[in-house]
Design a protein around this motif. Structure first.
Motif, PDB file in Angstrom:
ATOM      1  N   ASP A 215       0.813  -1.225   0.000  1.00  0.00           N
ATOM      2  CA  ASP A 215       0.000   0.000   0.000  1.00  0.00           C
ATOM      3  C   ASP A 215       0.846   1.275   0.000  1.00  0.00           C
ATOM      4  O   ASP A 215       0.319   2.371   0.177  1.00  0.00           O
ATOM      5  CB  ASP A 215      -0.959   0.037   1.205  1.00  0.00           C
ATOM      6  CG  ASP A 215      -1.897  -1.161   1.237  1.00  0.00           C
ATOM      7  OD1 ASP A 215      -2.294  -1.601   0.148  1.00  0.00           O
ATOM      8  OD2 ASP A 215      -2.199  -1.656   2.338  1.00  0.00           O
ATOM      9  N   SER A 217       3.159   3.434  -2.433  1.00  0.00           N
ATOM     10  CA  SER A 217       3.582   3.580  -3.825  1.00  0.00           C
ATOM     11  C   SER A 217       5.086   3.788  -3.905  1.00  0.00           C
ATOM     12  O   SER A 217       5.687   4.417  -3.034  1.00  0.00           O
ATOM     13  CB  SER A 217       2.867   4.769  -4.471  1.00  0.00           C
ATOM     14  OG  SER A 217       3.372   5.007  -5.771  1.00  0.00           O
ATOM     15  N   SER A 220       6.205   9.158  -6.026  1.00  0.00           N
ATOM     16  CA  SER A 220       5.318  10.223  -5.587  1.00  0.00           C
ATOM     17  C   SER A 220       5.805  11.536  -6.182  1.00  0.00           C
ATOM     18  O   SER A 220       6.904  11.608  -6.755  1.00  0.00           O
ATOM     19  CB  SER A 220       5.301  10.300  -4.050  1.00  0.00           C
ATOM     20  OG  SER A 220       4.515  11.388  -3.604  1.00  0.00           O
TER      21      SER A 220
END
Length: 415
Positions: A215, A217, A220
């Protein structure tokens, strides 16, 4: 010849775009390369040379020679590829990865607008013992690209380099395995709690190594804010031991040392990263070979030695009359990690001597040659002490070099 060398170099962005990215783009466009010498890489077409990349002895790209079969049409195609993929202004992006620490990790730390270290969420798996690899999240900004293939390369290169630098500056910090597909036999379940029917039965399984940041990533646009996380603890000299009350403690000098790194010349940055690689590698191979771990420590210093060129040579034997590698190594650690006692001075002298014996096949640490177990015998006790001394001296000397080298430039603080 359709395109002159100077014109070709200008059109392909030589000395404007990144050398490695230009090489990769050309290799992708042409499809293959042939190394004809240590300094020349031919990029052939159908049985002919389209262009040649020319390097100096240190591996730096110093020119691009057009081949006899390079056409204006193909040169224009390469020029368009460079203009579309390497010339556009970079896009600021953030790479998110997992690291490991020698202590459990709590809190948040940020270096300007470049790096964030933070604990993993409370719901994530934690190591069930103190002496273990404890996970944390590392976020590093990098100059991305509008082209996906170039961006992928940049997302792996600069962030991993800075993460490697952190393993030098923060004691006990460790990179994950570079090849995430690495697998090994594991003894399961080694630390699983008892179930309703009692303790689980041990068994073996062939598993993939790694820690999954579920969960989270991998990319960013901005660094994560601190929110309600406490600041990570810092200390002038973080503890070099494990205890139940300790968590990852950062050195108070970390921000300043990172500033110093960015003040270095590109060549000195590369040298320091190579040094950090050998120090990290020493810890990685320790449980496989103490002897290999020891030689890697000395390698971390040798990377930074400035070997002089053009020294006078003996008329009889033709060997250099200047200081040799042993003398230069001793001068380096005496300058940046000076011995404080007579015993330390003696151990300083042994560091390079032991490494030379291992390298030339005259010696192995007893743990590697005999039992494979770090016992309490006199020889193993002495070797254990010498290894610990080399670890401390080489790391101290490398960081001392960084601080001294950056002081020579007196450059401005990075943004």
């Amino acid at each position: 010849m359709v395109v002159e060398r100077g014109e070709l170099e200008r059109r392909l962005g030589f000395q404007v775009v990144d050398d490695d990215e230009l090489r990769d783009l050309l290799l992708t466009a042409i499809g293959r390369a042939v190394g004809t010498s240590k300094t020349r890489l031919d990029l052939p077409g159908d049985g002919s040379v389209l262009l040649t990349l020319v390097y100096d002895k240190r591996g730096k790209l110093i020119g691009i020679e057009p081949g006899s079969h390079l056409t204006e049409e193909f040169a224009s195609r390469l020029e368009s590829e460079v203009a579309a993929k390497l010339m556009p202004a970079p896009v600021s992006r953030v790479r998110i990865m997992g690291l490991f620490a020698a202590h459990p990790v709590t809190g948040y730390w940020r270096y300007r607008d470049r790096i964030v270290l933070r604990q993993v969420p409370d719901s994530f798996p934690q190591a069930p013992m103190l002496s273990a690899d404890h996970p944390l999240i590392c976020e590093i900004t990098y100059q991305g690209s509008v082209d996906s293939s170039v961006d992928m390369s940049r997302a792996e290169r600069e962030p991993r380099q800075l993460a490697l630098l952190l393993t030098l500056l923060v004691r006990g910090l460790k990179l994950p395995k570079h090849h995430q597909s690495q697998k090994a036999w594991a003894y399961l379940p080694p630390f699983t709690a008892n179930g309703p029917s009692g303790p689980p039965q041990p068994h073996s399984a062939y598993v993939q190594l790694g820690y999954n940041l579920r969960d989270v990533s991998a990319h960013s646009g901005v660094l994560t804010n601190q929110a309600d996380l406490p600041p990570m603890p810092t200390a002038e000299e973080p503890p070099n031991y494990i205890a139940p009350e300790l968590t990852l403690t950062l050195p108070e000098s970390l921000t300043e040392d990172l500033d110093r790194f960015f003040q270095l010349s590109p060549n000195d940055r590369r040298r320091l990263l190579r040094s950090a690689y050998w120090l990290h590698h020493s810890r990685e191979v320790f449980y496989h070979s103490t002897s290999a771990a020891y030689t890697a420590l000395v390698q971390s210093v040798e990377v930074l030695l400035d070997l002089p060129d053009g020294q006078p040579k003996c008329d009889q034997c033709k060997r250099s009359m200047g200081p040799g590698p042993t003398r230069m190594f001793m001068d380096f650690i005496s300058r940046y990690a000076p011995a404080q006692t007579a015993n330390e001075r003696s151990m300083h002298k042994d560091v390079y001597r032991i490494r030379s014996k291992i390298t030339h096949g005259e010696h192995l640490f007893a743990i590697d040659e005999e039992t494979g177990f770090m016992g309490g015998g006199q020889v193993q006790g002495w070797e254990r002490e010498q290894l610990g001394h080399a670890q401390k001296v080489c790391r101290t000397a490398v960081i001392g070099w960084l601080r001294d080298k950056s002081a020579e430039g007196h450059l401005s603080t990075p943004a």
